[in-house]
Design an enzyme around this catalytic site. Structure first.
Site, short mmCIF file in Angstrom:
data_model
loop_
_atom_site.label_atom_id
_atom_site.label_comp_id
_atom_site.label_asym_id
_atom_site.label_seq_id
_atom_site.Cartn_x
_atom_site.Cartn_y
_atom_site.Cartn_z
N ASP A 187 -2.89 -23.04 45.68
CA ASP A 187 -1.74 -22.32 46.25
C ASP A 187 -1.60 -22.47 47.76
O ASP A 187 -0.51 -22.70 48.28
CB ASP A 187 -1.76 -20.83 45.84
CG ASP A 187 -3.07 -20.13 46.20
OD1 ASP A 187 -3.93 -20.74 46.86
OD2 ASP A 187 -3.23 -18.97 45.80
N ASP A 222 -5.82 -21.00 42.14
CA ASP A 222 -6.22 -20.22 43.31
C ASP A 222 -6.60 -21.14 44.48
O ASP A 222 -6.44 -20.78 45.65
CB ASP A 222 -7.41 -19.31 42.95
CG ASP A 222 -7.71 -18.28 44.03
OD1 ASP A 222 -6.75 -17.75 44.63
OD2 ASP A 222 -8.89 -18.01 44.30
N ARG A 236 1.00 -25.13 52.64
CA ARG A 236 0.99 -26.02 53.82
C ARG A 236 1.84 -27.27 53.56
O ARG A 236 2.50 -27.77 54.46
CB ARG A 236 -0.45 -26.39 54.17
CG ARG A 236 -1.25 -25.23 54.76
CD ARG A 236 -2.64 -25.62 55.18
NE ARG A 236 -3.53 -25.78 54.03
CZ ARG A 236 -4.17 -24.78 53.44
NH1 ARG A 236 -3.99 -23.54 53.86
NH2 ARG A 236 -4.97 -25.00 52.42
N ASN A 286 3.35 -18.59 45.98
CA ASN A 286 3.06 -17.27 45.40
C ASN A 286 3.18 -17.28 43.87
O ASN A 286 2.49 -16.53 43.18
CB ASN A 286 4.01 -16.21 45.97
CG ASN A 286 3.70 -15.90 47.42
OD1 ASN A 286 2.60 -16.16 47.89
ND2 ASN A 286 4.67 -15.36 48.13
N ASP A 336 -2.46 -13.67 47.71
CA ASP A 336 -3.65 -14.40 47.25
C ASP A 336 -4.87 -13.49 47.20
O ASP A 336 -5.49 -13.31 46.15
CB ASP A 336 -3.90 -15.59 48.20
CG ASP A 336 -4.98 -16.53 47.66
OD1 ASP A 336 -5.51 -16.27 46.57
OD2 ASP A 336 -5.29 -17.52 48.34
N HIS A 337 -5.22 -12.89 48.33
CA HIS A 337 -6.43 -12.07 48.39
C HIS A 337 -6.28 -10.73 47.67
O HIS A 337 -7.27 -10.20 47.14
CB HIS A 337 -6.83 -11.85 49.86
CG HIS A 337 -7.14 -13.12 50.57
ND1 HIS A 337 -8.03 -14.04 50.07
CD2 HIS A 337 -6.67 -13.63 51.74
CE1 HIS A 337 -8.11 -15.08 50.90
NE2 HIS A 337 -7.29 -14.85 51.91
#
Length: 365
Positions: A90, A87, A95, A34, A108-109
């Protein structure tokens, strides 16, 4: 819910993902995904702020004007590519550190939805609004093409459960980063000359945005209405997420069309910022609904006071104070959106027992 996204863009698959895979290996494993997302977003805000200082009214690229310094364009190119890279990295960092959460998806979105206006308004400074540029009203509608294209992908996920990442995003990010650097080297005068015949570079810019977004729309339409796994059976339920964005479009278009002082000509940058931020607020609520598998509300509460503001302005009651009203309303929209974002992030952090910007666990000591 499990995050499900499809990225079929050749540029993304064969060039950017291998590049991002290399970049993520350099990052320390303690770095929260984040924080990477937020840093990338802040690079776009910084670029927007820089251009606001050197080209607040979008006239700087015109003939006979004091142009934006070359170093600003170099910074814009680097910052834009850094934002794009972060972007892309991240999710891989999430993962890699086994820290993927719905909070990361929203972060993110949600920030991507706000980034739309910073991205479009910054690119506008390359061409400006002079004789060789694009009118502020034209740019307003181009902004809406981009905004609707963005929300279409999330509307599709709301209905199908799968987020199909648009091809146009990767192509536009790489192209614009290159355009910024070229502008720094050859100057904005290079964009004055026609490409071929009477076709101007500004025309290519306009066509590129419309073509990419209309192509995206046709794909969304094809997939959404021919997909046998639609989550909402009725057309009304399926179209619920569109009510608020369409109302926002109607309200903001009414404002610029019936403005007593022609507000879009006098304060285009602030107006774009207000519209883009209000749009992001509406979109974030849709993203929360699609993530939590809850029903989307047909009306965003932010649009109720905005309706009152627009009616007040177009009635001519505040004719001499319209610019002041715009500034106050923009500040309210930004503060409301930040408050909403902070509240949702805090609630999700508490719910999942995590920190938003750290991989440490609360009460782990």
């Amino acid at each position: 819910l499990q995050y499900s996204a499809v990225d079929s863009n050749p540029l993304s698959i064969y060039v950017m993902h291998p590049f991002w895979n290399s970049v993520v290996k350099i990052l320390p494993t303690w770095l929260a995904p984040n924080l990477i997302t937020f840093t990338g977003f802040m690079f776009l805000v910084l670029t927007f702020t820089l251009l606001s200082f050197f080209d607040f009214d979008f006239y700087a690229s015109g003939e006979g004007r004091t142009h934006v310094p070359s170093w600003v364009w170099i910074a814009a190119g680097l910052f834009n590519f850094l934002a794009y890279t972060l972007d892309g990295v991240d999710g891989k960092q999430a993962r890699r550190t086994n820290s993927s959460t719905p909070l990361g998806e929203l972060f993110d979105h949600g920030l991507d939805s706000w980034a739309c206006v910073f991205f479009v308004a910054t690119v506008y400074s390359v061409f400006g609004r002079g004789e060789t540029g694009v009118g502020v009203v034209t740019l307003y509608y181009l902004l809406w093409v981009v905004l609707f294209s963005f929300i279409l992908s999330h509307w599709e996920k709301y209905n199908t459960g799968i987020l199909f990442l648009p091809w146009g995003y990767d192509i536009s990010q790489v192209t614009i980063s290159v355009v910024y650097i070229i502008t720094a080297v050859v100057g904005v005068e290079a964009w004055y000359k026609p490409v071929i015949g009477i076709v101007q570079y500004r025309d290519l810019f306009t066509v590129m945005i419309v073509d990419i977004c209309s192509h995206a729309f046709s794909l969304y339409y094809f997939r959404a209405y021919r997909n046998s796994t639609l989550k909402h059976s009725s057309v009304y339920e399926a179209l619920l997420p569109f009510f608020s964005p369409v109302l926002l479009f109607v309200l903001s278009t009414l404002w610029i069309s019936l403005s007593p002082t022609d507000i879009i000509e006098k304060q285009p940058r602030i107006f774009y910022l207000m519209v883009g931020t209000a749009f992001s607020n509406v979109t974030c609520k849709l993203i929360v609904c699609q993530m939590s598998n809850t029903r989307c509300k047909p009306l965003s509460l932010l649009l109720l006071p905005m309706t009152a503001v627009v009616l007040l302005v177009i009635s001519g009651v505040v004719q001499h104070g319209e610019i002041t009203v715009l500034y106050i309303w923009t500040a309210i929209v930004i503060l409301t959106h930040i408050h909403y974002g902070v509240s949702v992030v805090k609630q999700l952090s508490d719910h999942f027992n995590i920190y938003a910007f750290s991989l440490k666990k609360p009460n782990s000591d």
